[in-house]
Design an enzyme around this catalytic site. Structure first.
Site, PDB file in Angstrom:
ATOM      1  N   ASN A  41       0.634  -1.151   0.065  1.00  0.00           N
ATOM      2  CA  ASN A  41      -0.092  -0.044   0.026  1.00  0.00           C
ATOM      3  C   ASN A  41       0.955   1.146  -0.084  1.00  0.00           C
ATOM      4  O   ASN A  41       1.757   1.474   0.832  1.00  0.00           O
ATOM      5  CB  ASN A  41      -0.819  -0.143   1.268  1.00  0.00           C
ATOM      6  CG  ASN A  41      -1.952   1.286   1.243  1.00  0.00           C
ATOM      7  OD1 ASN A  41      -1.351   2.236   1.111  1.00  0.00           O
ATOM      8  ND2 ASN A  41      -3.187   0.907   1.369  1.00  0.00           N
ATOM      9  N   ARG A  52       4.650  18.518   1.819  1.00  0.00           N
ATOM     10  CA  ARG A  52       5.389  19.569   1.195  1.00  0.00           C
ATOM     11  C   ARG A  52       4.855  20.502  -0.029  1.00  0.00           C
ATOM     12  O   ARG A  52       5.508  21.225  -0.405  1.00  0.00           O
ATOM     13  CB  ARG A  52       6.819  19.139   1.016  1.00  0.00           C
ATOM     14  CG  ARG A  52       7.957  20.281   0.822  1.00  0.00           C
ATOM     15  CD  ARG A  52       8.235  21.343   1.906  1.00  0.00           C
ATOM     16  NE  ARG A  52       8.745  20.822   3.129  1.00  0.00           N
ATOM     17  CZ  ARG A  52       9.823  20.931   3.237  1.00  0.00           C
ATOM     18  NH1 ARG A  52      10.755  21.149   2.585  1.00  0.00           N
ATOM     19  NH2 ARG A  52      10.355  20.562   4.570  1.00  0.00           N
ATOM     20  N   HIS A  77      -5.531   3.831  -1.238  1.00  0.00           N
ATOM     21  CA  HIS A  77      -6.712   4.121  -0.985  1.00  0.00           C
ATOM     22  C   HIS A  77      -7.191   5.364  -1.018  1.00  0.00           C
ATOM     23  O   HIS A  77      -6.915   6.240  -0.129  1.00  0.00           O
ATOM     24  CB  HIS A  77      -6.691   3.497   0.494  1.00  0.00           C
ATOM     25  CG  HIS A  77      -8.050   3.674   1.031  1.00  0.00           C
ATOM     26  ND1 HIS A  77      -8.428   2.856   2.176  1.00  0.00           N
ATOM     27  CD2 HIS A  77      -8.957   4.334   0.890  1.00  0.00           C
ATOM     28  CE1 HIS A  77      -9.721   2.950   2.525  1.00  0.00           C
ATOM     29  NE2 HIS A  77     -10.192   3.833   1.858  1.00  0.00           N
ATOM     30  N   ARG A  79      -8.603   8.754  -0.759  1.00  0.00           N
ATOM     31  CA  ARG A  79      -9.828   9.285   0.097  1.00  0.00           C
ATOM     32  C   ARG A  79     -10.262  10.448  -0.507  1.00  0.00           C
ATOM     33  O   ARG A  79      -9.619  11.281  -1.025  1.00  0.00           O
ATOM     34  CB  ARG A  79      -9.360   9.223   1.554  1.00  0.00           C
ATOM     35  CG  ARG A  79      -8.884   8.156   2.081  1.00  0.00           C
ATOM     36  CD  ARG A  79      -8.556   7.932   3.513  1.00  0.00           C
ATOM     37  NE  ARG A  79      -7.907   7.002   4.238  1.00  0.00           N
ATOM     38  CZ  ARG A  79      -8.887   5.994   4.689  1.00  0.00           C
ATOM     39  NH1 ARG A  79     -10.257   6.234   4.867  1.00  0.00           N
ATOM     40  NH2 ARG A  79      -8.353   4.723   5.330  1.00  0.00           N
ATOM     41  N   HIS A  84      -4.006  11.701   0.751  1.00  0.00           N
ATOM     42  CA  HIS A  84      -2.436  11.074   0.353  1.00  0.00           C
ATOM     43  C   HIS A  84      -2.742  10.757  -1.301  1.00  0.00           C
ATOM     44  O   HIS A  84      -2.234  11.636  -1.953  1.00  0.00           O
ATOM     45  CB  HIS A  84      -2.107   9.898   0.925  1.00  0.00           C
ATOM     46  CG  HIS A  84      -3.228   8.998   1.642  1.00  0.00           C
ATOM     47  ND1 HIS A  84      -4.087   8.333   0.763  1.00  0.00           N
ATOM     48  CD2 HIS A  84      -3.373   8.615   2.918  1.00  0.00           C
ATOM     49  CE1 HIS A  84      -4.978   7.557   1.225  1.00  0.00           C
ATOM     50  NE2 HIS A  84      -4.380   7.458   2.750  1.00  0.00           N
ATOM     51  N   GLU A 108      -8.694   0.508  -3.015  1.00  0.00           N
ATOM     52  CA  GLU A 108      -9.459   0.680  -1.933  1.00  0.00           C
ATOM     53  C   GLU A 108     -10.519   1.944  -1.657  1.00  0.00           C
ATOM     54  O   GLU A 108      -9.862   2.868  -2.149  1.00  0.00           O
ATOM     55  CB  GLU A 108      -9.060   0.253  -0.653  1.00  0.00           C
ATOM     56  CG  GLU A 108      -8.129  -0.919  -0.686  1.00  0.00           C
ATOM     57  CD  GLU A 108      -7.347  -1.126   0.568  1.00  0.00           C
ATOM     58  OE1 GLU A 108      -6.981  -0.189   1.403  1.00  0.00           O
ATOM     59  OE2 GLU A 108      -7.201  -2.527   1.049  1.00  0.00           O
ATOM     60  N   THR A 145      -8.176   6.577   9.969  1.00  0.00           N
ATOM     61  CA  THR A 145      -7.925   5.333   9.258  1.00  0.00           C
ATOM     62  C   THR A 145      -8.830   4.683   9.116  1.00  0.00           C
ATOM     63  O   THR A 145      -9.805   4.787   9.706  1.00  0.00           O
ATOM     64  CB  THR A 145      -6.558   4.776   9.764  1.00  0.00           C
ATOM     65  OG1 THR A 145      -6.090   3.667   8.462  1.00  0.00           O
ATOM     66  CG2 THR A 145      -6.888   4.046  11.006  1.00  0.00           C
ATOM     67  N   HIS A 237      -4.408  -4.719   7.499  1.00  0.00           N
ATOM     68  CA  HIS A 237      -4.403  -3.212   8.409  1.00  0.00           C
ATOM     69  C   HIS A 237      -3.379  -3.531   9.539  1.00  0.00           C
ATOM     70  O   HIS A 237      -3.716  -4.522  10.164  1.00  0.00           O
ATOM     71  CB  HIS A 237      -5.670  -2.924   8.844  1.00  0.00           C
ATOM     72  CG  HIS A 237      -5.674  -1.522   9.437  1.00  0.00           C
ATOM     73  ND1 HIS A 237      -5.824  -0.415   8.532  1.00  0.00           N
ATOM     74  CD2 HIS A 237      -5.238  -1.038  10.554  1.00  0.00           C
ATOM     75  CE1 HIS A 237      -5.844   0.826   9.171  1.00  0.00           C
ATOM     76  NE2 HIS A 237      -5.530   0.405  10.426  1.00  0.00           N
ATOM     77  N   ASP A 238      -2.371  -2.950   9.801  1.00  0.00           N
ATOM     78  CA  ASP A 238      -1.555  -2.912  10.757  1.00  0.00           C
ATOM     79  C   ASP A 238      -0.780  -4.308  10.756  1.00  0.00           C
ATOM     80  O   ASP A 238      -0.042  -4.582  11.767  1.00  0.00           O
ATOM     81  CB  ASP A 238      -2.019  -2.580  12.042  1.00  0.00           C
ATOM     82  CG  ASP A 238      -2.554  -1.107  12.374  1.00  0.00           C
ATOM     83  OD1 ASP A 238      -3.157  -0.464  13.105  1.00  0.00           O
ATOM     84  OD2 ASP A 238      -1.729  -0.159  11.791  1.00  0.00           O
ATOM     85  N   GLY A 260       1.111  -1.437   4.315  1.00  0.00           N
ATOM     86  CA  GLY A 260       1.558  -0.011   3.909  1.00  0.00           C
ATOM     87  C   GLY A 260       2.194   0.432   4.833  1.00  0.00           C
ATOM     88  O   GLY A 260       3.385   0.656   4.941  1.00  0.00           O
ATOM     89  N   HIS A 261       1.417   0.931   6.204  1.00  0.00           N
ATOM     90  CA  HIS A 261       2.127   1.619   7.127  1.00  0.00           C
ATOM     91  C   HIS A 261       3.354   1.035   7.742  1.00  0.00           C
ATOM     92  O   HIS A 261       4.392   1.766   7.828  1.00  0.00           O
ATOM     93  CB  HIS A 261       0.899   1.946   8.186  1.00  0.00           C
ATOM     94  CG  HIS A 261       1.388   2.844   9.248  1.00  0.00           C
ATOM     95  ND1 HIS A 261       0.936   4.419   8.978  1.00  0.00           N
ATOM     96  CD2 HIS A 261       1.735   2.939  10.332  1.00  0.00           C
ATOM     97  CE1 HIS A 261       1.561   5.111   9.900  1.00  0.00           C
ATOM     98  NE2 HIS A 261       2.031   4.308  10.938  1.00  0.00           N
TER      99      HIS A 261
HETATM  100  C1  LIG Z   1      -8.319  -0.693   4.549  1.00  0.00           C
HETATM  101  C2  LIG Z   1      -7.289  -0.517   5.481  1.00  0.00           C
HETATM  102  O1  LIG Z   1      -7.161  -1.169   6.303  1.00  0.00           O
HETATM  103  C3  LIG Z   1      -6.059   0.248   4.729  1.00  0.00           C
HETATM  104  O2  LIG Z   1      -5.689  -0.299   3.510  1.00  0.00           O
HETATM  105  C4  LIG Z   1      -6.258   1.793   4.548  1.00  0.00           C
HETATM  106  O3  LIG Z   1      -5.742   1.980   3.363  1.00  0.00           O
HETATM  107  C5  LIG Z   1      -5.319   2.543   5.676  1.00  0.00           C
HETATM  108  O4  LIG Z   1      -5.583   3.728   5.037  1.00  0.00           O
HETATM  109  P1  LIG Z   1      -4.776   4.974   5.420  1.00  0.00           P
HETATM  110  O5  LIG Z   1      -3.369   4.575   4.773  1.00  0.00           O
HETATM  111  O6  LIG Z   1      -5.112   6.204   4.950  1.00  0.00           O
HETATM  112  O7  LIG Z   1      -4.550   4.995   7.107  1.00  0.00           O
HETATM  113  N1  LIG Z   2      -6.023  -3.183   3.373  1.00  0.00           N
HETATM  114  C1  LIG Z   2      -4.943  -2.946   4.312  1.00  0.00           C
HETATM  115  C2  LIG Z   2      -3.779  -1.959   3.362  1.00  0.00           C
HETATM  116  O1  LIG Z   2      -3.766  -1.805   2.360  1.00  0.00           O
HETATM  117  C3  LIG Z   2      -2.727  -1.324   4.258  1.00  0.00           C
HETATM  118  O2  LIG Z   2      -3.067  -1.291   5.632  1.00  0.00           O
HETATM  119  P1  LIG Z   2      -1.788  -0.743   6.783  1.00  0.00           P
HETATM  120  O3  LIG Z   2      -0.809  -1.715   6.379  1.00  0.00           O
HETATM  121  O4  LIG Z   2      -1.385   0.683   5.945  1.00  0.00           O
HETATM  122  O5  LIG Z   2      -2.501  -0.625   8.029  1.00  0.00           O
END
Ligand SMILES: CC(=O)[C@@H](O)[C@H](O)COP(=O)(O)O
Ligand SMILES: NCC(=O)COP(=O)(O)O
Length: 285
Positions: A41, A52, A77, A79, A84, A108, A145, A237-238, A260-261
């Site tokens: 992600n 920036r 994703h 929004r 972002h 998403e 999120t 997610h996480d 992603g995060h």
């Molecule tokens: C659906 C999900 O859990 C994540 O894919 C989402 O994309 C997180 O979004 P943010 O990166 O905006 O927190």
């Molecule tokens: N669907 C989950 C995703 O795309 C990424 O979630 P995260 O790793 O940023 O919490």
């Protein structure tokens, strides 16, 4: 039916490679010799870029690094508040993925969020970019999120026509669902192909030191219900390098994890290429 996938034992050489990397070995792989697809992600690259007001760091350049390491999935994703990922990022990623055989784009979003300046709406973005997969997520505008899945008792009626339209656009449809949800027949009945298990509670429990405990079992219950309904299983997610292996070991038929995060954060310390390689060593695909 995509949900019914035969699982084969992991090859020994792969198990040894993954174990050497110091990660829990996932015991199984799917009938195609593949394991869970890693879909990176890219939201957080766009967060840094937007902070920036310029063009750097570039989510497309980050995507190229992921693909060069063998990653077969990219997720965004977008929004409505464009905090972002923007429409032009989606279109550019669609072009990049189209040039890479075997790589999928997953978009998403909340299909009910109205269009606004800079955000044409999820369905319009899908019409323009034609991703392999669209994951529907019931996020409100003000959410920090994603933090919950659909309530199919409430949402099935208004989801059905959207799922039909996405299928007509050639899209695989996945519904974001809370762990512990076991009534998934309505998802299959409306034509969804997959569910994505919201793994935030599992990740929180894992970080608290319980190994996941009841939160992991809730993910397993939803994954078993999905398989029984003929739905394939995604998760996200996480997720991170510590909690991912135990999740995949508990649910060997997970088709795709979107991360992603944590991944982008870890890449700040260790580099994106190295970090992606570490995740691929855990997922195998
Ligand atoms: C659906 C999900 O859990 C994540 O894919 C989402 O994309 C997180 O979004 P943010 O990166 O905006 O927190
Ligand atoms: N669907 C989950 C995703 O795309 C990424 O979630 P995260 O790793 O940023 O919490």
């Amino acid at each position: 039916m995509e949900g019914a996938r035969r699982i084969l034992p992991l090859t020994h050489c792969h198990a040894a490679a993954v174990r050497t990397a110091g990660y829990p070995v996932r015991p199984l792989q799917d009938a195609d010799g593949r394991m869970a697809v890693l879909s990176v992600n890219l939201n957080k690259v766009a967060v840094l870029r937007n902070s920036r007001g310029g063009d750097l760091p570039d989510p497309i350049a980050a995507a190229r690094v992921c693909l060069a390491e063998g990653c077969r999935g990219l997720t965004v994703h977008p929004r409505p508040d464009a905090r972002h990922i923007r429409r032009e990022d989606v279109l550019a990623l669609s072009d990049l993925v189209a040039a890479h055989e075997g790589v999928e784009l997953n978009i998403e979003g909340n299909p009910f969020a109205p269009a606004r300046p800079g955000y044409p709406g999820l369905l319009e973005l899908v019409r323009e970019s034609r991703p392999a997969q669209c994951t529907l997520v019931p996020d409100g505008d003000g959410q920090l999120t994603s933090d919950h899945g659909f309530d199919l008792r409430r949402d099935a009626g208004r989801l059905r026509p959207l799922v039909a339209e996405l299928r007509a656009l050639g899209c695989r449809v996945s519904l974001f669902m809370d762990p512990g949800t076991t009534s998934l027949e309505p998802a299959a009945d409306m034509g969804a192909h997959r569910v994505e298990i919201y793994t935030g509670p599992y990740a929180e429990a894992f970080a608290a030191g319980s190994g996941g405990g009841a939160a992991l079992q809730a993910c397993v219950a939803t994954a078993e219900a999905a398989r029984a309904a003929g739905l394939a299983v995604n998760a996200g997610h996480d997720l991170d390098q510590r909690n991912l292996g135990p999740l995949l070991a508990a649910i060997p038929w997970i088709a795709e994890v979107s991360i992603g995060h944590a991944l982008i954060g870890e890449a700040l310390y260790d580099g994106l290429a190295t970090t992606v390689r570490r995740y691929l060593a855990i997922t195998g695909g």
